[in-house]
Design a protein around this motif. Structure first.
Motif, PDB file in Angstrom:
ATOM      1  N   ALA A 339      10.226  -0.515   1.969  1.00  0.00           N
ATOM      2  CA  ALA A 339       9.340  -1.943   2.045  1.00  0.00           C
ATOM      3  C   ALA A 339       9.787  -2.532   0.974  1.00  0.00           C
ATOM      4  O   ALA A 339       9.033  -3.598   0.515  1.00  0.00           O
ATOM      5  CB  ALA A 339       7.941  -1.403   2.292  1.00  0.00           C
ATOM      6  N   SER A 340      10.624  -2.142  -0.108  1.00  0.00           N
ATOM      7  CA  SER A 340      10.866  -2.974  -1.415  1.00  0.00           C
ATOM      8  C   SER A 340       9.815  -3.316  -2.046  1.00  0.00           C
ATOM      9  O   SER A 340       9.524  -4.272  -2.503  1.00  0.00           O
ATOM     10  CB  SER A 340      11.983  -3.660  -1.239  1.00  0.00           C
ATOM     11  OG  SER A 340      11.647  -4.800  -0.154  1.00  0.00           O
ATOM     12  N   LEU A 341       8.531  -2.261  -2.371  1.00  0.00           N
ATOM     13  CA  LEU A 341       7.725  -2.526  -3.335  1.00  0.00           C
ATOM     14  C   LEU A 341       8.281  -2.401  -4.941  1.00  0.00           C
ATOM     15  O   LEU A 341       9.149  -1.863  -4.831  1.00  0.00           O
ATOM     16  CB  LEU A 341       6.514  -1.716  -3.133  1.00  0.00           C
ATOM     17  CG  LEU A 341       5.608  -1.534  -1.738  1.00  0.00           C
ATOM     18  CD1 LEU A 341       4.840  -0.602  -1.597  1.00  0.00           C
ATOM     19  CD2 LEU A 341       5.038  -3.006  -1.377  1.00  0.00           C
ATOM     20  N   SER A 342       7.472  -2.940  -5.568  1.00  0.00           N
ATOM     21  CA  SER A 342       8.007  -2.593  -7.142  1.00  0.00           C
ATOM     22  C   SER A 342       7.545  -1.461  -7.518  1.00  0.00           C
ATOM     23  O   SER A 342       6.595  -0.759  -6.883  1.00  0.00           O
ATOM     24  CB  SER A 342       7.387  -3.895  -7.906  1.00  0.00           C
ATOM     25  OG  SER A 342       5.691  -3.547  -8.093  1.00  0.00           O
ATOM     26  N   VAL A 343       8.177  -0.990  -8.781  1.00  0.00           N
ATOM     27  CA  VAL A 343       7.895   0.299  -9.243  1.00  0.00           C
ATOM     28  C   VAL A 343       6.510   0.828  -9.836  1.00  0.00           C
ATOM     29  O   VAL A 343       5.937   1.495  -9.229  1.00  0.00           O
ATOM     30  CB  VAL A 343       8.874   0.552 -10.604  1.00  0.00           C
ATOM     31  CG1 VAL A 343       8.413   1.887 -11.276  1.00  0.00           C
ATOM     32  CG2 VAL A 343      10.188   0.497 -10.143  1.00  0.00           C
ATOM     33  N   GLU A 344       5.680  -0.587 -10.122  1.00  0.00           N
ATOM     34  CA  GLU A 344       4.557  -0.558 -10.773  1.00  0.00           C
ATOM     35  C   GLU A 344       3.447  -0.293  -9.354  1.00  0.00           C
ATOM     36  O   GLU A 344       2.592   0.622  -9.484  1.00  0.00           O
ATOM     37  CB  GLU A 344       3.986  -1.721 -11.489  1.00  0.00           C
ATOM     38  CG  GLU A 344       4.577  -1.786 -12.744  1.00  0.00           C
ATOM     39  CD  GLU A 344       5.999  -2.579 -12.645  1.00  0.00           C
ATOM     40  OE1 GLU A 344       6.215  -3.167 -11.735  1.00  0.00           O
ATOM     41  OE2 GLU A 344       6.705  -1.928 -13.576  1.00  0.00           O
ATOM     42  N   GLU A 345       3.947  -0.941  -8.287  1.00  0.00           N
ATOM     43  CA  GLU A 345       2.897  -0.834  -7.027  1.00  0.00           C
ATOM     44  C   GLU A 345       3.088   0.691  -6.681  1.00  0.00           C
ATOM     45  O   GLU A 345       1.913   1.208  -6.196  1.00  0.00           O
ATOM     46  CB  GLU A 345       3.434  -1.875  -6.270  1.00  0.00           C
ATOM     47  CG  GLU A 345       2.944  -3.096  -6.323  1.00  0.00           C
ATOM     48  CD  GLU A 345       3.543  -4.170  -5.519  1.00  0.00           C
ATOM     49  OE1 GLU A 345       2.741  -4.799  -4.542  1.00  0.00           O
ATOM     50  OE2 GLU A 345       4.787  -4.332  -5.269  1.00  0.00           O
ATOM     51  N   ILE A 346       4.214   1.226  -6.444  1.00  0.00           N
ATOM     52  CA  ILE A 346       4.506   2.550  -5.887  1.00  0.00           C
ATOM     53  C   ILE A 346       3.562   3.544  -6.986  1.00  0.00           C
ATOM     54  O   ILE A 346       2.928   4.395  -6.216  1.00  0.00           O
ATOM     55  CB  ILE A 346       5.711   2.823  -5.903  1.00  0.00           C
ATOM     56  CG1 ILE A 346       6.480   1.869  -4.924  1.00  0.00           C
ATOM     57  CG2 ILE A 346       5.895   4.348  -5.330  1.00  0.00           C
ATOM     58  CD1 ILE A 346       7.863   2.065  -4.748  1.00  0.00           C
ATOM     59  N   GLU A 347       4.018   3.442  -8.389  1.00  0.00           N
ATOM     60  CA  GLU A 347       3.238   4.539  -9.119  1.00  0.00           C
ATOM     61  C   GLU A 347       1.718   4.272  -9.086  1.00  0.00           C
ATOM     62  O   GLU A 347       0.899   5.206  -9.241  1.00  0.00           O
ATOM     63  CB  GLU A 347       3.628   3.861 -10.585  1.00  0.00           C
ATOM     64  CG  GLU A 347       4.965   4.736 -11.097  1.00  0.00           C
ATOM     65  CD  GLU A 347       5.298   4.118 -12.398  1.00  0.00           C
ATOM     66  OE1 GLU A 347       4.846   3.218 -12.926  1.00  0.00           O
ATOM     67  OE2 GLU A 347       6.340   4.919 -12.947  1.00  0.00           O
TER      68      GLU A 347
END
Lengths: 353, 90
Positions: A339-347
């Protein structure tokens, strides 16, 4: 319902294997790498790890993130089935009781599949083939074409009677909620069966305490979700017996008032472990942070127990939790990247021990 | 009291002037040494049961651990070797 087998527990053998497998789980470094990969890179990365067999076996039928997800689930089922295969005596009872979680998942999947007229293959793909049910029973579940048939196949298991009782509600209302509730309650009602009433301060007593904690947290989470969603549902109706923190009536009152609820938990035995989580809950808008903090607290507690009592059910339980967490984490990463979330969001979505 | 005295007098032939007859004492010591070794072996066996099971588990997961597992498994065997010393001492 007893699943006990003969003989004494073989803690030494099982814990040695479990510890070795635990050491092979992904660590924080692996996650840091994974979060920065694209979906296809994640798939390639997994082919070089623990998940190789499953990735190869499923590679022809699925692709992309679906492949990753099915491989994760199948690997999880393989490892947990191994636990059941190794364990003997009372240890088998404890492990099997906990892994009935997946029986409950499978029953719910089948019921939902039938309700939505899903294809037989789709249902079969989504099953997690571990837990107490035999392969044959699972096959018969998948072959069932009506919910009545499912209930019939399940007679004789812990889910049989509760489902039968819930059938009239389902028929009159036409929604799945009563059935799903019946399944979950059956699981939690039998969770403490095998444990009995052990001496205080023995590993089994701590295991029991852990299960109490899990039920309490589950109640807490349900109450908070209902309160936050603002829906006009009675939290007491979703109350699970067996916890020690609240009873149904208390939960009903506390769910309306988050501040009181937080104060109540702070005073309870879980106060110390959940201090961070509670601060977050008091301040934050969303429940996600709080729920992850609860998960992390449970993981931490199980790890502490497994170090304190090396020859007991605790290391096995800690492994089960850690493995489940790993599967959740990788799934979150793969779906998040898709869903191409940003790295921070996934972390933020990850719970790393 | 009286019964004990009669019971003791039945072993009197073994005892002479409060001391053991040399031959009987030797036999008793040998039997005691045998018992010591046997009990030590039993203890070692019990200890090896757990270690062996754990070692098998570890080896099943990672075959490189075979050597280490074997050494750990036979470690309690030192108990029996030490107990064997008793046999030579008596």
């Amino acid at each position: 319902m007893s699943v006990r087998t003969e003989g004494s527990s073989n803690y030494e053998y099982v814990t040695a294997r479990v510890r070795s497998r635990r050491a092979k789980l992904f660590d924080a470094d692996d996650y840091r790498k994974l979060v920065r990969m694209g979906p296809s890179e994640i798939a390639r990365f997994m082919e070089e790890t623990e998940y190789e067999t499953e990735m190869n076996a499923l590679g022809a039928r699925h692709s992309g993130v679906d492949l990753v997800e099915y491989a994760l689930v199948r690997n999880l089922a393989k490892h947990f089935d191994d636990l059941l295969r190794w364990a003997e005596g009372p240890l088998y009872g404890y492990v099997a009781n906990y892994l009935r979680k997946f029986d409950a998942w499978n029953v719910k999947t089948v019921i939902r599949g039938i309700y939505t007229d899903a294809d037989r293959e789709d249902i079969e793909d989504d099953l997690i083939r571990t837990g107490e049910f035999s392969e044959r029973r699972l096959d018969r579940l998948v072959e069932a074409t009506s919910i009545e048939e499912v209930v019939e196949v399940l007679s004789g298991t812990i889910f049989g009677d509760p489902l039968e009782e819930a059938m009239p509600d389902y028929e009159s209302e036409g929604v799945l909620v009563p059935l799903e509730n019946a399944v979950d309650r059956a699981f939690y009602a039998h969770l403490l069966d095998e444990v009995g009433d052990p001496e205080p301060d023995s590993p089994t007593a701590l295991y029991r305490e852990f299960l109490h904690a899990e039920i309490d947290f589950r109640n807490l989470r349900n109450a908070l979700r209902i309160a936050r969603s603002g829906a006009d549902i009675d939290p007491g109706a979703y109350f699970i017996e067996g916890g020690r923190l609240f009873d149904a009536e208390e939960l009903r009152q506390l769910a309306r008032n988050t501040d009181e609820l937080v104060a109540r938990i702070r005073e309870s035995t879980y106060g110390d472990q959940l201090a961070d989580a509670l601060d977050e809950l008091a301040g934050a808008e969303s429940l996600i942070g709080f729920e992850h903090a609860i998960e992390a607290a449970l993981l931490e507690y199980s790890r502490k127990l497994s170090n304190r009592y090396p020859l007991s059910v605790c290391p096995v339980l800690a492994y089960v939790l850690a493995k489940e967490r790993e599967v959740e984490n990788i799934r979150a990463i793969a779906r998040g990247r898709e869903a191409s979330l940003s790295v921070e969001e996934i972390e933020e979505e990850l719970v790393i021990r | 009291m009286f019964e004990i005295a009669t019971a003791l007098s039945s072993v009197a032939p073994v005892l002479q002037n409060g001391g053991w007859e040399p031959e009987a004492a030797q036999h008793l010591a040998t039997a005691a040494a045998a018992l010591a070794v046997g009990l030590a072996a039993l203890g070692a066996g019990i200890a090896e049961r757990g270690i062996g099971a754990a070692a098998m588990g570890a080896i099943a997961e990672n075959e490189d651990l075979f050597g280490r597992g074997l050494i750990m498994t036979v470690l309690p065997e030192t108990l029996v070797i030490l107990a064997l010393v008793v046999v030579f001492v008596v």
